[in-house]
Structures are given as C-alpha cells and as structure tokens.
Design a protein around this motif. Sequence first.
Motif, mmCIF file in Angstrom:
data_model
loop_
_atom_site.group_PDB
_atom_site.id
_atom_site.type_symbol
_atom_site.label_atom_id
_atom_site.label_comp_id
_atom_site.label_asym_id
_atom_site.label_seq_id
_atom_site.Cartn_x
_atom_site.Cartn_y
_atom_site.Cartn_z
ATOM 1 N N ARG A 193 -10.488 4.587 3.207
ATOM 2 C CA ARG A 193 -10.965 3.877 2.014
ATOM 3 C C ARG A 193 -11.691 2.588 2.375
ATOM 4 N NH1 ARG A 193 -10.058 4.398 -2.952
ATOM 5 N NH2 ARG A 193 -9.595 2.188 -3.192
ATOM 6 N N ASN A 244 -5.770 4.062 4.207
ATOM 7 C CA ASN A 244 -6.410 2.750 4.125
ATOM 8 C C ASN A 244 -7.677 2.690 4.959
ATOM 9 O OD1 ASN A 244 -4.733 1.546 2.323
ATOM 10 N ND2 ASN A 244 -3.396 0.626 3.871
ATOM 11 N N GLY A 273 0.821 -1.202 0.000
ATOM 12 C CA GLY A 273 0.000 0.000 0.000
ATOM 13 C C GLY A 273 0.860 1.258 0.000
ATOM 14 N N GLY A 332 -3.222 5.658 -0.879
ATOM 15 C CA GLY A 332 -4.321 4.703 -0.849
ATOM 16 C C GLY A 332 -4.370 3.795 -2.058
ATOM 17 N N THR A 333 -3.316 3.767 -2.855
ATOM 18 C CA THR A 333 -3.287 2.835 -3.981
ATOM 19 C C THR A 333 -2.151 1.835 -3.769
ATOM 20 O OG1 THR A 333 -1.882 4.284 -5.294
ATOM 21 C CG2 THR A 333 -4.263 4.528 -5.576
ATOM 22 N N ALA A 340 -7.603 -1.846 -2.390
ATOM 23 C CA ALA A 340 -7.011 -0.658 -3.004
ATOM 24 C C ALA A 340 -6.845 -0.802 -4.506
ATOM 25 C CB ALA A 340 -5.663 -0.373 -2.353
#
Lengths: 519, 365
Positions: free
Chosen positions: A260, A257, A231, A235-236, A447
Amino acid sequence: MAYRLGIDVGGTNTDAVVLNDELEVIASTKSATTEDVMSGIENAMKAVLEQIGDERARIGYAMLGTTQATNAIVERKHLNKVGIIRIGLPATEAIEPMCGWSEDLKAAIGGQSYLVHGGHEFDGREISKLDEDEIRTALSKMKGQVSTVAIISVFSPVNDSHELRAQELVKEVLGEEVPVSLSSEIGSIGLIERENSTILNAALYDVAKKTVLGFKEALNHQNISAKIYLGQNDGTLMNADYAVKYPVLTIACGPTNSIRGAAYLAGFEDALVVDVGGTTTDVGVLQRGFPRQSSLAVEIGGVRTNFRMPDLISLGLGGGTIVRGVDNAGEISVGPDSVGYKLTQEARIFGGNTLTTSDVVVALGHADLGDASYLKDLESSKLEEVYQKMIEMTEDVIDRMKTSAQPVPVILVGGGSLLLPQTLTGASEVAKPEHFEVANAIGSAIAQVSGEIEKLYSLEDMSRAEAVEDAKALAISDAIEAGAEPDSIEIVDIEDVPLAYLPGNVTRVHVKAAGNLRM
Amino acid sequence: MRLLDEQAIEDIAVGAAVLGTGGGGDPYVGKLMALQALKNNGPIKMITLDELDDDAFVVPTAMMGAPTVLVEKVPSGKEIFNSVHNLEDYMGKKIDVTMPIEAGGVNSMIPLAVAASLGIPMIDADGMGRAFPELQMVTFHLFGVSACPMLVSDEKGNSIVFKTVCNQWTERIARAACSEMGGSVMDAIYPMSGAEVKKASIPGIVTLTEEIGKGIREAKEKGKSPIDVVLEITGGFEIFKGKVVDIVRKTQGGFVRGESHFSGIDEYKGSSLELNFQNENLVAIVDGKVACSTPDLIAVLDAETGHPITTEGLRYGARGVIIAMPCHEHWRTEIGIETAGPRYFGYDFDYTPVEELVAKNKAGE
C-alpha cells in the motif's frame, strides 16, 4: 490538519516516517529492529523526529505496524490464560478446541475449554436453546484460573445473539473487568479457524495493552500527543481501544503495508507492485488500493487461522543474485542463489569475486554503483544476454499476476529495483517512486479504516442484488463505526459464493468497505 | 490387509482432493475427525477387494450436504454411528466393513473415522473413482444396487430411514431432508454384500489417492514437478496452464453451476480455457474445442505447489495447471454415460474419452 507519524516494524529494520498535512514525506529513517521491539520503535521514532525539529508539535496521528503479537505467539511468552466457551452442542463435539495445537502453546494459554448447548443453523434457526446454566457452571469453574475469555458460537457470523448473551454472563459471573473475545467480531465462517483466531486474540490481551501503553509512553517521552492507531493485516487501521480488544488482527500487517505504501507513493489504485530485494523479487497485486489476497489459510505459530495474506509470487532474482556463464565456462544462468547481505563484499563491483546481477547492470551502464572498472574484462554480448534474461524473468511473473490482457502500471520498489529498466512488457508504465525504501512505514501512516462483513443470505426471500446491497450497507456502517469519514467510504471487495450441495439457494456474501480516517 | 497411519490420512486427503475434481469441499474437518479417531483407536485396517468375504455386510459411509456448513457446524461425531447402528437394527445384521462412496474432500475421510472407531476394516475401493454431485452417480447404481435402505442422521439425534422406488428419488428426498436437518448430515448408504461390492466398485482407489498425495508431498523434497508426478500416477494429461480471469457462479436447484475462464501462461500463452462446473469440474473447453468432459476427470492444480484447487476456492488471478484424467471403465458404458455424461448435465454434445480428445486435438494442431 495534522502531521502523521508512521512506524513499521519488520524482521530486520524498523522504519519510521513523518508525513505532513499534504501527506508528503518530510522525514524518514531506518533503524535496526531490536529483540524487545519497543526500544527499536523508540530509536526509530527519536531519529525521525530529530529530522523535523519543532514541527514535531504538529503531529496529531501516530500509526504503528508491529510484530509484538506475532512474537508473543511464536515465542509463547506473556500470553494470557484463556477460558474457552464453545456454544454449539449437540454439534461440534467431534473436534475439541485447540485440536492440532502444539502442547507448549496449549500449556502457555492454559486452555480450559467448555462446550455448551446453543448456536445457530446456516439459515439462522437455533441448533438448540442457549443453555445459560451450563455457561454459568463453566464460568464458575474458570474463576481464578483464567484472565480472559474466548466465546465461539456456531454460525455466529450469521447470528451473534448467543455470543452476546454469553458475554453478559461472563461479566455477571467473572466480573466486568475480565476481557472477552467474541468470535463474530474476529472471523468469518469456518468454526475451527475462527475459534483458533479468537483464542489467540484472547491470549494476546496483555501483550496488546502493553504495546499500546508502550507506544503512548514513547510518544510522551518525545512530547508528542497524538491519536494512536495500529495497523491490521488487511492494510487498514484500528484505534488504540479497538487494538487492545482485537490484537490478533495486528498480525502480519507488514507485507500489506509495503504494497500500500508503494501504491501511495506512485499514486495508483490498481497496479502491480514489484519489490526487488537482495535475494528475491516479490510481486503483489494492488486492486482498488488494497493487495489482492491469497486463498490459502494462514498459520500463526503453527495454528491454522482464517486470516489471509497478500497474494505474492516470489522470484529468485535480487541485487545479489549470482550470475554464471559470463566470467566462467558453462551455460548462462541467473540464480536462484544469492550472495544476500554480503553483496558489498562479494560482488565484483565491490572488489569481490562473485558476479552478481548488480555487476551486470553496472557493466552495461544501466546503474551507477561500486567500481565499474572491475568489470572491464566481461564480454558485453553475454552481459546483454543475462540482462535480457533478468527482464524476461520479471516480465513472466508480471504476466502471471495480471488478471487481464491489458497492460497495467507497475511500481518498482526495493533496494534492488535498479536492476530493472523503465519499460517492461505487460506494463503500461513503470514507476520508481521516491522514498520507496520506507514504503511500509508510509503504508502504515496513510492506511484507511475499514468495515468487513460476511453473511449467509437465503435467496428465497430476496434477490441476489438485495443481499449484496444489504451486506454493503452493513460493511459501510461497520467502517463508520471504526472511524471512517462517511463520504470517503468505498466498497473495496465483494465476494459472493453460493453454498454447494444444498437446495434453497443460500449464498455467502463477503463485503469490505474502507474509507479515510475521520480527522 | 494393511494399516493406515497419520501420514497416510494426510496423503489421502490431498490425493482425494485431486480426484475430487474441484468438488467435495475442504477435507479439513473430515481429516481432523479421522485423525482424532486414529489417535483414540489406533491404526486403520484397510483390505483389498480380494480379501473381502463375499458374504460380508458392507456399508459405505458418507457426509451429505454443504461442505461450507460442515466447516462451521462441526459434527457431534455421533451422527454417522447413529446412521450405521440404526441401519444395523433395521436390517437385523451387524456391519462388517465400511468403504467410501467417493474419492473427494470430506467423503474420503468419513469412512476412515468410522473404521477406526468401530474397529472394522475399510475397503480399498469406492463407488466413483472421483467426486460427483448426486447420490445415484455411483458405480453401485450402474450395477443395479439400491441406495436403500439408507439412513441419514443429524447432530440433534434425528435419524431417517429411506425406502424409495429408485435412487433418483432417494437423491431428491434426501437432499430436501438434509436442508431441513441443518445442511449437513451423515449417511449409511448403499448397503451391499461383499460379492456386490466386488462387482460394482472401483478397486484400489484409496491406495491411488494416497500415492497421489504422497507424490505431491515428496515431489517438493525431490525437486520434481508435482504436476508431472500426478500425471504419471494417474495416467492423466496436462491440458492447460493459465490464470483465472473470470468466474461466474449461480445456484440452480441446490447446485452451484458456473464457469471459470483461464487465460494461458507459458506455452499456453494466447490460448484460453473455459471450465464448466456444477460443484465438480465437468467440461473443459480449450480455444472453443472440448478438451475433456465428464465422466472423465478434470482437476485444477496450483501451478506452484501442485495442490488441488476446489471450485469454491477458485479466485480471480489464481494460477493453475488443468489436468485431465481418464475415468474408470465402469463409467464408459451406456448407463454410465447416461448417468453422468455431458448430456445428463445439460451439455449438447456426446462424450468422447479424454485420450481420444487429446490425440485428436494434437493431430489438429
């Protein structure tokens, strides 16, 4: 389709979840974070896998949000010795590399730095010709003393050719195996901050390799063969190879995280996330599926970087917040102090002597926790007053974080979320999703992958719309390269800020695109 | 005379960003340069206007161009000395003292670095008492002082001497040159005698910015509201508290014009504020009524920390307190208003001092 294993390492707990191919939570666990981090990851992994038995064979993807890189910087441990090449002379001499860093961090990194001629202007012209001889000389001085190299060229987000050439020279002089961090791959405009991030990145190479290897081995021990992703702070996800190259991007992925994960559980793209803990309530904003970012520069281990954190407001209201003026004299007040983790000893419902917000909601019958009979003596009109105050405090923060007058969906998560009711002013609806306690691990597991671009465009030769379109196309191709499913890619962030005090209509465009993991 | 240390530089940087009224850019790079110069050369000497010799040769020093370029193409550090020394050669005399031309961002820091490196004092005064976008928008200009001979230098070693017919022409030509030279240059500008400085500058501004910065820093420790502290020190007014709900920016002739819209929070709930800016904040309109306009100062402070937010740093959802502060009386003259009043920037209304607007808007409630 395969199952996903998501793990998120926090300061206190390491959470793990397994999602099935419908992305539903089929197992979850919380276990204590350990000092070495990796054994905590193994414990959580083991515990969550035991819950699903033979189905573990269906796990095809394993996502990890971890703090190993942050810890290495903060503790100044296991860092690589970095050789630094800054390309930009005759500019940039006024501020030396690692200016303002603490001496012990500098010592841990070694920090041999060399300034050489080259670099670009804001409009893409060269400041001076790249001096390859200077680079070769610098590299031969570094030989044997550094294990990685950081290369930073002025305006490389506009033109990265000098950084790429310098990278070739590193391979030529120091050998193919020496890892190189390029600033254009790591950050945006702002030389010192981008340079700091690039140096930290180069220093984390061994840590990243160890983290990824450790994660692979832990998975092997559990007989899981899955594709590995880490991660990032936005957040991707990035795949294992990419994570080894850009470990600095794994720093501070936790808060993102969690936001999301909450959003995913509730099924919203645009919402406010209200995370009620024991001491504080953190309110963040979800915009198009990503947390809104704060405009403040983030410091890592005392070093100013160009990373951004989610924009959060912290409110002194949690499950253990101390309430005054109900069972004793004086004016009614709520917090900001809290009994914190001692809630189960000190709160009245658990036989203690301190009146907390949790006691108030239990006394009013809004929640079932502990023993309500301890609270019989309390005056209900006063309790109601406290309860309204708690709601008002939360509604006030919700209102501060909203960007339009329209009500927005609110997602309530966290152990203390029982404090708050199902309706709040300013909220179009209040969702309290299941599994909220492991929202961060879920955030890690679901993610997306993204591509990001920041460039300066001169609007003399093109329109603003054309500039934005160009940046969008670059961000999308970046996302595809990072492993996104092309059809699922969306533009999640566009920022377009003209350069002040300069004729020629130059504008800085920043675009981020994100899409689902290509399966 | 007093000596400025590291803490003073930190405080001045924050305070200058408040008086910078949203413009002037991030002082970070300038601050590192000043700190570096201080480390190499010891504390910076600062004198008051009273201590300034009438015959002293005063050369204000400044950066010109895009702060965004400055943070990426960090200076070589030699540019400003090329400008100063070439001006000395041109005029045949040595610089005695330097001073800032504006209180804001980078330009509050450059003279500190110059003073430390050359071992000369800096004057506790400037030519704006705030930040403005064009080089003729200084009190020196209002008193008939010429910006020329002006020296502009880049990091490559190029220096240009400007000798123009008026300060507006200097602005036009120098800005075009600045772009060609790479977007960020260093100036030795408005060379003056001590006597001229005494007449045409705004006294005590460096100390004021230091007090503001210190006030914001100490407010946190003392548990006071940093906003109240700033208002107390500057004699300013809180005119709004809200969050950004919309920002529009466009470039026009080298300047970023735009407006941001705030929607009220707390006691301002239900109200809205429109903030017009051209690099700096120029006009604040609350519920359709002008609440403050240039040359008076408008600053956006972070609602929680009290730290100033620049126009470039404003983002959707940012929560700020908008404060208005009266400008120096030099600006409230006919030529002052003509040079930097609302009509100069294309707004179709006359300037009214902020304290009168505040009284009027209060009476109207």
